[in-house]
Design a protein around this motif. Structure first.
Motif, PDB file in Angstrom:
ATOM      1  N   ASP A 164      53.357  45.418  41.908  1.00 40.23           N
ATOM      2  CA  ASP A 164      52.193  46.257  42.445  1.00 40.23           C
ATOM      3  C   ASP A 164      51.828  47.642  41.316  1.00 40.23           C
ATOM      4  O   ASP A 164      50.719  47.598  40.947  1.00 40.23           O
ATOM      5  N   VAL A 165      52.738  48.195  41.188  1.00 41.57           N
ATOM      6  CA  VAL A 165      52.597  49.488  40.166  1.00 41.57           C
ATOM      7  C   VAL A 165      52.276  49.068  38.709  1.00 41.57           C
ATOM      8  O   VAL A 165      51.378  49.461  38.347  1.00 41.57           O
ATOM      9  N   MET A 166      52.920  47.920  38.503  1.00 41.32           N
ATOM     10  CA  MET A 166      52.609  47.390  37.105  1.00 41.32           C
ATOM     11  C   MET A 166      51.246  46.951  36.775  1.00 41.32           C
ATOM     12  O   MET A 166      50.542  47.024  35.972  1.00 41.32           O
ATOM     13  N   GLN A 167      50.838  45.899  37.928  1.00 39.96           N
ATOM     14  CA  GLN A 167      49.555  45.476  37.943  1.00 39.96           C
ATOM     15  C   GLN A 167      48.360  46.373  38.088  1.00 39.96           C
ATOM     16  O   GLN A 167      47.263  46.105  37.776  1.00 39.96           O
ATOM     17  N   ARG A 168      48.587  47.363  38.852  1.00 41.53           N
ATOM     18  CA  ARG A 168      47.573  48.482  38.887  1.00 41.53           C
ATOM     19  C   ARG A 168      47.221  48.928  37.431  1.00 41.53           C
ATOM     20  O   ARG A 168      45.970  49.194  37.177  1.00 41.53           O
ATOM     21  N   ASP A 169      48.151  48.898  36.451  1.00 41.58           N
ATOM     22  CA  ASP A 169      47.854  49.463  35.237  1.00 41.58           C
ATOM     23  C   ASP A 169      47.330  48.488  34.509  1.00 41.58           C
ATOM     24  O   ASP A 169      46.289  48.271  33.996  1.00 41.58           O
ATOM     25  N   TRP A 170      47.767  47.291  34.464  1.00 41.20           N
ATOM     26  CA  TRP A 170      47.414  46.057  33.829  1.00 41.20           C
ATOM     27  C   TRP A 170      45.707  45.867  34.448  1.00 41.20           C
ATOM     28  O   TRP A 170      45.168  45.328  33.243  1.00 41.20           O
ATOM     29  N   SER A 171      45.324  45.962  35.578  1.00 42.11           N
ATOM     30  CA  SER A 171      43.969  45.516  36.129  1.00 42.11           C
ATOM     31  C   SER A 171      43.056  46.630  35.471  1.00 42.11           C
ATOM     32  O   SER A 171      41.614  46.071  35.269  1.00 42.11           O
ATOM     33  N   ILE A 172      43.356  47.724  34.728  1.00 42.98           N
ATOM     34  CA  ILE A 172      42.261  48.571  34.324  1.00 42.98           C
ATOM     35  C   ILE A 172      42.405  48.774  32.862  1.00 42.98           C
ATOM     36  O   ILE A 172      41.663  49.732  32.276  1.00 42.98           O
ATOM     37  N   ASP A 173      43.352  48.106  32.286  1.00 42.34           N
ATOM     38  CA  ASP A 173      43.569  48.371  30.763  1.00 42.34           C
ATOM     39  C   ASP A 173      42.763  47.452  30.004  1.00 42.34           C
ATOM     40  O   ASP A 173      43.075  46.200  30.018  1.00 42.34           O
ATOM     41  N   ASP A 174      41.815  47.813  29.256  1.00 44.13           N
ATOM     42  CA  ASP A 174      40.950  46.941  28.321  1.00 44.13           C
ATOM     43  C   ASP A 174      41.880  46.336  27.227  1.00 44.13           C
ATOM     44  O   ASP A 174      41.108  45.325  26.425  1.00 44.13           O
ATOM     45  N   ARG A 175      43.082  46.568  26.822  1.00 49.98           N
ATOM     46  CA  ARG A 175      43.825  46.083  25.695  1.00 49.98           C
ATOM     47  C   ARG A 175      44.377  44.701  26.474  1.00 49.98           C
ATOM     48  O   ARG A 175      44.912  43.999  25.485  1.00 49.98           O
ATOM     49  N   VAL A 176      44.260  44.461  27.497  1.00 45.28           N
ATOM     50  CA  VAL A 176      45.059  43.338  28.250  1.00 45.28           C
ATOM     51  C   VAL A 176      43.968  42.191  28.468  1.00 45.28           C
ATOM     52  O   VAL A 176      42.805  42.529  28.711  1.00 45.28           O
ATOM     53  N   ALA A 177      44.502  40.927  28.187  1.00 44.30           N
ATOM     54  CA  ALA A 177      43.952  39.826  28.444  1.00 44.30           C
ATOM     55  C   ALA A 177      42.765  39.694  29.457  1.00 44.30           C
ATOM     56  O   ALA A 177      43.747  39.979  30.609  1.00 44.30           O
ATOM     57  N   PRO A 178      41.733  39.442  29.762  1.00 47.78           N
ATOM     58  CA  PRO A 178      40.945  39.251  30.908  1.00 47.78           C
ATOM     59  C   PRO A 178      41.615  38.636  32.216  1.00 47.78           C
ATOM     60  O   PRO A 178      41.260  38.950  33.342  1.00 47.78           O
ATOM     61  N   ALA A 179      42.454  37.309  31.629  1.00 45.49           N
ATOM     62  CA  ALA A 179      42.785  36.698  32.773  1.00 45.49           C
ATOM     63  C   ALA A 179      43.825  37.365  33.601  1.00 45.49           C
ATOM     64  O   ALA A 179      44.117  37.225  34.631  1.00 45.49           O
ATOM     65  N   VAL A 180      44.578  38.115  32.818  1.00 38.08           N
ATOM     66  CA  VAL A 180      45.550  39.015  33.488  1.00 38.08           C
ATOM     67  C   VAL A 180      45.176  40.158  34.139  1.00 38.08           C
ATOM     68  O   VAL A 180      45.486  40.504  35.377  1.00 38.08           O
ATOM     69  N   ARG A 181      44.128  40.788  33.727  1.00 39.88           N
ATOM     70  CA  ARG A 181      43.534  41.864  34.526  1.00 39.88           C
ATOM     71  C   ARG A 181      42.862  41.354  35.395  1.00 39.88           C
ATOM     72  O   ARG A 181      42.929  41.833  36.852  1.00 39.88           O
ATOM     73  N   ARG A 182      42.104  40.112  35.789  1.00 40.59           N
ATOM     74  CA  ARG A 182      41.438  39.526  37.078  1.00 40.59           C
ATOM     75  C   ARG A 182      42.546  39.156  37.919  1.00 40.59           C
ATOM     76  O   ARG A 182      42.540  39.549  39.026  1.00 40.59           O
ATOM     77  N   SER A 183      43.570  38.610  37.553  1.00 39.98           N
ATOM     78  CA  SER A 183      44.524  38.109  38.419  1.00 39.98           C
ATOM     79  C   SER A 183      45.383  39.508  39.041  1.00 39.98           C
ATOM     80  O   SER A 183      45.699  39.323  40.069  1.00 39.98           O
ATOM     81  N   SER A 184      45.576  40.352  38.253  1.00 39.83           N
ATOM     82  CA  SER A 184      46.486  41.603  38.641  1.00 39.83           C
ATOM     83  C   SER A 184      45.263  42.184  39.622  1.00 39.83           C
ATOM     84  O   SER A 184      46.212  42.669  40.813  1.00 39.83           O
ATOM     85  N   HIS A 185      44.070  42.455  39.503  1.00 42.53           N
ATOM     86  CA  HIS A 185      43.115  43.206  40.463  1.00 42.53           C
ATOM     87  C   HIS A 185      43.298  42.260  41.901  1.00 42.53           C
ATOM     88  O   HIS A 185      43.722  43.166  42.903  1.00 42.53           O
ATOM     89  N   VAL A 186      43.367  41.240  41.833  1.00 41.34           N
ATOM     90  CA  VAL A 186      43.211  40.213  43.074  1.00 41.34           C
ATOM     91  C   VAL A 186      44.611  40.517  43.759  1.00 41.34           C
ATOM     92  O   VAL A 186      44.519  40.903  45.033  1.00 41.34           O
ATOM     93  N   HIS A 187      45.719  40.245  43.082  1.00 40.16           N
ATOM     94  CA  HIS A 187      46.825  40.444  43.631  1.00 40.16           C
ATOM     95  C   HIS A 187      47.338  41.979  44.358  1.00 40.16           C
ATOM     96  O   HIS A 187      47.801  42.105  45.324  1.00 40.16           O
ATOM     97  N   VAL A 188      46.687  42.940  43.295  1.00 42.81           N
ATOM     98  CA  VAL A 188      46.902  44.446  43.957  1.00 42.81           C
ATOM     99  C   VAL A 188      46.059  44.496  45.466  1.00 42.81           C
ATOM    100  O   VAL A 188      46.910  45.183  46.383  1.00 42.81           O
ATOM    101  N   VAL A 189      44.908  44.067  45.447  1.00 44.53           N
ATOM    102  CA  VAL A 189      44.083  44.080  46.509  1.00 44.53           C
ATOM    103  C   VAL A 189      44.816  43.393  47.885  1.00 44.53           C
ATOM    104  O   VAL A 189      44.942  43.839  49.009  1.00 44.53           O
ATOM    105  N   GLU A 190      45.357  41.909  47.677  1.00 45.52           N
ATOM    106  CA  GLU A 190      45.621  41.397  48.719  1.00 45.52           C
ATOM    107  C   GLU A 190      47.112  41.639  49.133  1.00 45.52           C
ATOM    108  O   GLU A 190      47.489  41.468  50.260  1.00 45.52           O
ATOM    109  N   GLU A 191      47.881  41.986  48.135  1.00 41.79           N
ATOM    110  CA  GLU A 191      49.473  42.144  48.459  1.00 41.79           C
ATOM    111  C   GLU A 191      49.467  43.565  49.117  1.00 41.79           C
ATOM    112  O   GLU A 191      50.404  43.942  49.777  1.00 41.79           O
ATOM    113  N   SER A 192      48.473  44.361  49.014  1.00 40.77           N
ATOM    114  CA  SER A 192      48.538  45.848  49.960  1.00 40.77           C
ATOM    115  C   SER A 192      48.618  45.264  51.212  1.00 40.77           C
ATOM    116  O   SER A 192      49.455  45.970  52.165  1.00 40.77           O
ATOM    117  N   ARG A 193      48.078  44.259  51.766  1.00 43.00           N
ATOM    118  CA  ARG A 193      48.013  43.989  53.266  1.00 43.00           C
ATOM    119  C   ARG A 193      49.392  43.051  53.459  1.00 43.00           C
ATOM    120  O   ARG A 193      50.197  43.425  54.493  1.00 43.00           O
TER     121      ARG A 193
END
Length: 293
Positions: A164-193
């Motif tokens: 969760d902490v790692m992917q919060r960073d990955w999801s908003i970092d423009d240096r990161v590949a789009p596929a990882v940013r997208r999947s990280s955003h989804v995972h952070v949102v849904e894993e909070s539940r």
């Protein structure tokens, strides 16, 4: 045994949240993602700041993080499959209309979609998946076979908190590949539940348990967290890039930046475990050995 009223209310609220805010990235475009992007925020690389990292060119650093994140996502899939096996086995004959069981069904559906989503991200990165260490495979079998409920939730919660902490960073970092940013955003949102669900299930199962069981559960959760933390460092990743594994392992072990990032990632978990009486002396020593405390 019926769930306490406050727990049942929370499970119903989580299920309602899942109805309102869920994603499905199975239909993401396939193909190789941008080769000029990092696989993850570079500061999360275990080798970040080491002599090996400093000697690398930018393209080599990007390739390193793409291989590392491919392995990280593989570990996340391993965790999600193990959790489902444990919990579905233990709820096989439970009342399917109970709020907690209904949310468990939803969580398993989410976890399977997350695994497919991570596989899609790995494929878009164009990197080869490194096999898990034998110790992780063995410990996974032990976990799936013998873990009781608060231990199962606690170990997976440990892994999810780090991601969760790692992917919060990955999801908003423009240096990161789009596929990882997208999947990280989804995972952070849904894993909070899912993490809220796991914490409440642990509280419910720990009500009135003996001091011995609480002590043993605390140690087993710490040991499971240790296996996950160590399993994120995979020799196949570094050997596959032509790096000297002995040198890489030594530099990672001495890397204070790496230890600091992992302590940051597990801070919410440590606070929760301490509050629930799951952070005894032996457990603390295991977390310290894992660089998680």
């Amino acid at each position: 045994m019926p769930e306490p009223e406050d727990s049942a209310t929370l499970y119903a609220e989580l299920l309602d949240s899942a109805r309102r805010l869920s994603f499905d990235l199975r239909d993401c475009q396939t193909g190789t993602d941008d080769a000029d992007r990092y696989g993850m925020t570079p500061e999360w690389s275990p080798l970040y700041g080491t002599p090996t990292w400093i000697r690398m060119s930018e393209p080599e650093r990007r390739r390193l993080t793409r291989r590392e994140v491919t392995h990280f996502l593989g570990v996340a899939i391993w965790l999600e499959i193990a959790l489902q096996i444990v919990l579905l086995r233990r709820n096989h004959s439970a009342d399917p209309t109970r709020p907690d069981v209904k949310f468990l069904f939803n969580e398993c559906a989410d976890e399977n979609l997350h695994s497919l989503m991570f596989v899609g991200a790995i494929e878009q990165l164009g990197e080869r998946h490194s096999p898990l260490d034998r110790v992780m495979i063995l410990m996974g079998w032990v976990f799936r076979t013998f873990a009781w409920e608060e231990v199962a939730y606690g170990i997976v919660l440990a892994g999810e908190e780090v991601f969760d902490v790692m992917q919060r960073d990955w999801s908003i970092d423009d240096r990161v590949a789009p596929a990882v940013r997208r999947s990280s955003h989804v995972h952070v949102v849904e894993e909070s539940r899912h993490m809220s669900f796991a914490r409440q299930k642990m509280r419910d199962r720990l009500r009135g348990v003996s001091r011995v069981r609480r002590y043993v559960s605390a140690v087993l959760i710490a040991f499971g967290a240790h296996i996950i933390a160590k399993g994120l460092i995979n020799k196949g990743v570094y050997r596959g890039l032509g790096l000297d594994w002995q040198v890489a392992r030594t530099e990672i072990g001495r890397n204070e930046h790496h230890r600091m990032m992992f302590r940051r990632a597990t801070a919410p978990l440590v606070e929760f475990l301490d509050r629930e009486g799951l952070l005894n002396g032996l457990a603390r020593s295991i977390y310290r050995k894992s660089n998680l405390l």
